[in-house]
Design a protein around this motif. Structure first.
Motif, PDB file in Angstrom:
ATOM      1  N   UNK A   1       0.817  -1.212   0.000  1.00 44.42           N
ATOM      2  CA  UNK A   1       0.000   0.000   0.000  1.00 44.42           C
ATOM      3  C   UNK A   1       0.847   1.257   0.000  1.00 44.42           C
ATOM      4  N   UNK A   2       2.040   1.187   0.591  1.00 43.09           N
ATOM      5  CA  UNK A   2       2.883   2.372   0.658  1.00 43.09           C
ATOM      6  C   UNK A   2       3.542   2.677  -0.677  1.00 43.09           C
ATOM      7  N   UNK A   3       3.410   1.790  -1.653  1.00 41.22           N
ATOM      8  CA  UNK A   3       4.096   1.999  -2.918  1.00 41.22           C
ATOM      9  C   UNK A   3       3.193   2.485  -4.034  1.00 41.22           C
ATOM     10  N   UNK A   4       1.931   2.710  -3.787  1.00 40.92           N
ATOM     11  CA  UNK A   4       1.076   3.155  -4.878  1.00 40.92           C
ATOM     12  C   UNK A   4       0.015   4.119  -4.377  1.00 40.92           C
ATOM     13  N   UNK A   5      -0.460   4.893  -5.282  1.00 35.18           N
ATOM     14  CA  UNK A   5      -1.549   5.821  -5.005  1.00 35.18           C
ATOM     15  C   UNK A   5      -2.851   5.042  -5.095  1.00 35.18           C
ATOM     16  N   UNK A   6      -3.710   5.100  -4.057  1.00 41.91           N
ATOM     17  CA  UNK A   6      -4.958   4.353  -4.135  1.00 41.91           C
ATOM     18  C   UNK A   6      -5.849   4.783  -5.293  1.00 41.91           C
ATOM     19  N   UNK A   7      -5.619   5.951  -5.856  1.00 44.24           N
ATOM     20  CA  UNK A   7      -6.412   6.402  -6.987  1.00 44.24           C
ATOM     21  C   UNK A   7      -5.756   6.130  -8.322  1.00 44.24           C
ATOM     22  N   UNK A   8      -4.585   5.507  -8.298  1.00 43.96           N
ATOM     23  CA  UNK A   8      -3.872   5.198  -9.531  1.00 43.96           C
ATOM     24  C   UNK A   8      -4.760   4.344 -10.433  1.00 43.96           C
ATOM     25  N   UNK A   9      -4.786   4.680 -11.697  1.00 43.36           N
ATOM     26  CA  UNK A   9      -5.697   4.025 -12.637  1.00 43.36           C
ATOM     27  C   UNK A   9      -5.503   2.516 -12.695  1.00 43.36           C
ATOM     28  N   UNK A  10      -4.316   2.021 -12.385  1.00 37.84           N
ATOM     29  CA  UNK A  10      -4.072   0.597 -12.394  1.00 37.84           C
ATOM     30  C   UNK A  10      -4.668  -0.107 -11.192  1.00 37.84           C
TER      31      UNK A  10
ATOM     32  N   UNK B   1      -2.022  14.568 -14.228  1.00 37.42           N
ATOM     33  CA  UNK B   1      -1.823  14.640 -12.779  1.00 37.42           C
ATOM     34  C   UNK B   1      -3.070  14.128 -12.070  1.00 37.42           C
ATOM     35  N   UNK B   2      -2.821  13.310 -11.033  1.00 36.58           N
ATOM     36  CA  UNK B   2      -3.929  12.713 -10.294  1.00 36.58           C
ATOM     37  C   UNK B   2      -3.538  12.540  -8.826  1.00 36.58           C
ATOM     38  N   UNK B   3      -4.511  12.782  -7.963  1.00 34.93           N
ATOM     39  CA  UNK B   3      -4.352  12.532  -6.528  1.00 34.93           C
ATOM     40  C   UNK B   3      -5.629  11.844  -6.070  1.00 34.93           C
ATOM     41  N   UNK B   4      -5.564  10.547  -5.841  1.00 30.69           N
ATOM     42  CA  UNK B   4      -6.772   9.807  -5.497  1.00 30.69           C
ATOM     43  C   UNK B   4      -7.790   9.932  -6.612  1.00 30.69           C
ATOM     44  N   UNK B   5      -8.971  10.449  -6.283  1.00 29.06           N
ATOM     45  CA  UNK B   5     -10.044  10.585  -7.264  1.00 29.06           C
ATOM     46  C   UNK B   5     -10.024  11.934  -7.988  1.00 29.06           C
ATOM     47  N   UNK B   6      -9.018  12.766  -7.738  1.00 28.15           N
ATOM     48  CA  UNK B   6      -8.969  14.115  -8.318  1.00 28.15           C
ATOM     49  C   UNK B   6      -7.978  14.169  -9.471  1.00 28.15           C
ATOM     50  N   UNK B   7      -8.435  14.690 -10.603  1.00 24.37           N
ATOM     51  CA  UNK B   7      -7.583  14.892 -11.773  1.00 24.37           C
ATOM     52  C   UNK B   7      -7.502  16.380 -12.095  1.00 24.37           C
ATOM     53  N   UNK B   8      -6.359  16.796 -12.657  1.00 22.06           N
ATOM     54  CA  UNK B   8      -6.149  18.180 -13.087  1.00 22.06           C
ATOM     55  C   UNK B   8      -6.342  18.237 -14.598  1.00 22.06           C
ATOM     56  N   UNK B   9      -7.200  19.158 -15.040  1.00 20.77           N
ATOM     57  CA  UNK B   9      -7.484  19.355 -16.467  1.00 20.77           C
ATOM     58  C   UNK B   9      -7.224  20.814 -16.824  1.00 20.77           C
TER      59      UNK B   9
END
Length: 178
Positions: free
Chosen positions: A23-32, A138-146
């Motif tokens: 869990x410490x190695x990935x972003x929980x919102x990462x698309x994968x 750019x993404x942080x959890x469920x948030x994307x920058x557009x």
């Protein structure tokens, strides 16, 4: 941070592929990592932004890899300026032209940035993306920058990855607290 590691093992003559991902190695919102839906992904943007904290904030990711805070960070305004009601998104990776307004996008729904009333006036908690908008990666959890070329000099958009109708328009500028 790295993507999950693949390990191939021979068990009883069969090759087994295991994916190791702490869990410490990935972003929980990462698309994968779409198999599990976290509580953060179900919350609205306004609920997510209610709990941001100070600089440097939680990490952002691009292409599944964590980016350092100088590239992109989201933080609550500083207490010593009484700006806690505002949020600032900034960094070298922010796709905004550089001028006297600096490289920040600001969320100020309460109008605490009295020196910069445009932050409150231009902010939109519920808006739609311009037709020419596209994700920055750019993404942080469920948030994307557009961003949208039609208004990139003045605004940036934060979009809920799972609820594309949950979009906020943030205003460029607003820093300056010393």
């Amino acid at each position: 941070m790295s993507r999950p590691k693949e390990v191939k093992t021979l068990i009883g003559g069969w090759v087994v592929l295991a994916v190791l991902a702490g869990c410490s190695e990935r972003d929980p919102g990462y698309a994968g990592d779409r198999a599990s839906s976290s509580a953060a992904e179900r919350r609205s943007l306004s609920a997510i932004f209610a709990d941001v904290g100070g600089y440097p904030g939680r990490p952002w990711y691009r292409d599944g890899r964590e980016v350092p805070s100088p590239v992109l960070s989201l933080a609550q305004g500083p207490e010593h300026c009484n700006w806690q009601g505002a949020l600032f998104l900034g960094g070298d990776g922010l796709p905004a032209p550089r001028d006297m307004r600096g490289g920040l996008w600001t969320r100020d729904p309460k109008g605490v940035l009295t020196h910069f009333p445009q932050a409150r006036l231009g902010f939109r908690a519920r808006t739609t993306l311009p037709a020419d908008a596209s994700p920055t990666g750019f993404r942080q959890g469920a948030v994307e920058v557009w961003t949208a070329p039609s208004d990139a000099a003045d605004f940036g958009y934060l979009v809920h990855a799972d609820k594309r109708s949950d979009v906020e328009r943030w205003v460029r500028g607003g820093g300056g607290c010393a």
